[in-house]
Design a protein around this motif. Structure first.
Motif, short mmCIF file in Angstrom:
data_model
loop_
_atom_site.label_atom_id
_atom_site.label_comp_id
_atom_site.label_asym_id
_atom_site.label_seq_id
_atom_site.Cartn_x
_atom_site.Cartn_y
_atom_site.Cartn_z
N TYR A 1 0.84 -1.19 0.00
CA TYR A 1 0.00 0.00 0.00
C TYR A 1 0.88 1.24 0.00
O TYR A 1 1.80 1.36 0.81
CB TYR A 1 -0.88 0.05 1.26
N GLY A 2 0.59 2.18 -0.88
CA GLY A 2 1.22 3.48 -0.80
C GLY A 2 0.41 4.36 0.14
O GLY A 2 -0.70 4.00 0.55
N LEU A 3 0.95 5.53 0.49
CA LEU A 3 0.23 6.46 1.34
C LEU A 3 0.13 7.81 0.64
O LEU A 3 1.11 8.29 0.06
CB LEU A 3 0.92 6.61 2.70
N TYR A 4 -1.04 8.41 0.72
CA TYR A 4 -1.34 9.59 -0.06
C TYR A 4 -2.13 10.60 0.78
O TYR A 4 -2.84 10.22 1.72
CB TYR A 4 -2.19 9.22 -1.29
N VAL A 5 -2.00 11.88 0.42
CA VAL A 5 -2.90 12.90 0.94
C VAL A 5 -3.87 13.23 -0.18
O VAL A 5 -3.47 13.73 -1.25
CB VAL A 5 -2.16 14.16 1.40
N ILE A 6 -5.14 12.92 0.03
CA ILE A 6 -6.18 13.22 -0.95
C ILE A 6 -6.77 14.58 -0.60
O ILE A 6 -7.32 14.76 0.50
CB ILE A 6 -7.27 12.13 -0.93
N THR A 7 -6.62 15.56 -1.48
CA THR A 7 -7.09 16.91 -1.21
C THR A 7 -8.37 17.19 -1.98
O THR A 7 -8.60 16.65 -3.07
CB THR A 7 -6.03 17.96 -1.55
N LEU A 8 -9.20 18.06 -1.42
CA LEU A 8 -10.53 18.36 -1.96
C LEU A 8 -10.99 19.70 -1.42
O LEU A 8 -10.30 20.33 -0.61
CB LEU A 8 -11.50 17.24 -1.56
N SER A 9 -12.15 20.13 -1.84
CA SER A 9 -12.71 21.38 -1.33
C SER A 9 -14.22 21.28 -1.35
O SER A 9 -14.81 20.75 -2.31
CB SER A 9 -12.26 22.56 -2.19
N ASP A 10 -14.84 21.79 -0.28
CA ASP A 10 -16.31 21.79 -0.23
C ASP A 10 -16.90 23.06 -0.82
O ASP A 10 -18.10 23.31 -0.73
CB ASP A 10 -16.79 21.60 1.22
N GLY A 11 -16.04 23.89 -1.43
CA GLY A 11 -16.50 25.14 -2.02
C GLY A 11 -16.20 26.35 -1.16
O GLY A 11 -16.17 27.48 -1.66
N THR A 12 -15.97 26.11 0.13
CA THR A 12 -15.65 27.21 1.05
C THR A 12 -14.30 27.01 1.73
O THR A 12 -13.69 27.99 2.16
CB THR A 12 -16.73 27.35 2.14
#
Length: 271
Positions: free
Chosen positions: A11-22
């Motif tokens: 398994y690799g390790l990742y930071v999954i980034t996102l935005s809820d619009g604010t």
């Protein structure tokens, strides 16, 4: 079935980034896989209990930041040990933005991918997002952080110290001194003084009538037989509402492994 066979899956390790619009947010993920090259598609599985799952399901966008072996434990504390519902995970994080407007970590990553969700599959405890790759960039030639490398080299080990002081039950930071200020805030994980305990948890035998040292009981760690995730009671599972200091035996019956989603009965005491 020999469940230890699952330990052999890397398994690799990742930071999954996102935005809820604010507000920007992110999470630690390990289930990221390229499924086709033409067209370029990547599949990402996210636990449905995570705040990030609902945001990605609604917006259809995410970035996958590939963590390098140089990533410190503080990255996992920030993105993995607290929920984006109640915390600004980018308050003290340096980042840029990709063409889709989402955050790209400026440090500790060797590549990133911008993804657009094309299909969604409900897997029960998890959601599987099948995504097209809209952008990809190599940032460095560092080795990718794996789950095995994290367990062996990054995750702190409890230290038995005889000096006077207090240790943070969340991240292991040690404050040296006879007294801990009541308004003290951990410089690593930002938790208050109430989440610290004395370094020497053993009771002083001079204060008892017997001559044997009475040691404070330790809470046992449990390991997932499917993916190898270790539940540490001293850390808990804050991302899913389990505070630090919660023994495995006190976890709710519907609690599931935050990595692979299997139920409690797939865990065994760590030897």
């Amino acid at each position: 079935m020999d469940k230890t066979a699952f330990y052999k899956i890397g398994y690799g390790l990742y930071v999954i980034t996102l935005s809820d619009g604010t507000r920007d947010s992110g999470m630690i993920g390990n289930t990221v896989m390229q499924v086709t090259s033409e067209p370029a598609q990547i599949a990402v599985a996210i636990n449905k209990a995570n705040y990030s799952h609902d945001v990605v399901l609604r917006t259809g966008l995410m970035n996958v930041n590939v963590l390098a072996e140089s990533a410190p434990f503080s990255v996992f504390q920030n993105f993995g040990f607290r929920s984006g519902r109640d915390n600004d995970k980018f308050a003290d994080v340096a980042f840029t933005r990709s063409a889709n407007g989402l955050a790209v970590l400026s440090q500790n990553c060797n590549a990133y991918f911008s993804l657009k969700v094309e299909k969604y599959l409900d897997l029960g405890s998890h959601g599987l997002f099948l995504c097209s790759v809209t952008e990809a960039q190599t940032l460095s030639q560092e080795e990718t952080m794996t789950y095995a490398y994290y367990q062996a080299n990054v995750k702190p080990r409890p230290q038995k110290a005889k000096k006077k002081g207090f240790v943070c039950k969340i991240c292991g930071y040690v404050y040296e001194g006879d007294e801990l200020p009541p308004d003290f805030i951990c410089p690593l994980c930002k938790h208050p003084a109430s989440d610290f305990e004395p370094l020497d948890a053993a009771k002083d035998p001079e204060n008892h009538t017997n001559t044997q040292t009475q040691e404070a009981p330790t809470m046992k760690k449990y390991v997932c037989e499917v993916c190898g995730y270790v539940y540490d009671p001293e850390v808990g599972d804050p991302e899913h509402g389990i505070p630090a200091g919660t023994p495995f035996e006190n976890l709710p019956d519907d609690w599931a492994c935050p990595v692979c989603g299997v139920p409690k009965d797939n865990f065994k005491p760590q030897e």
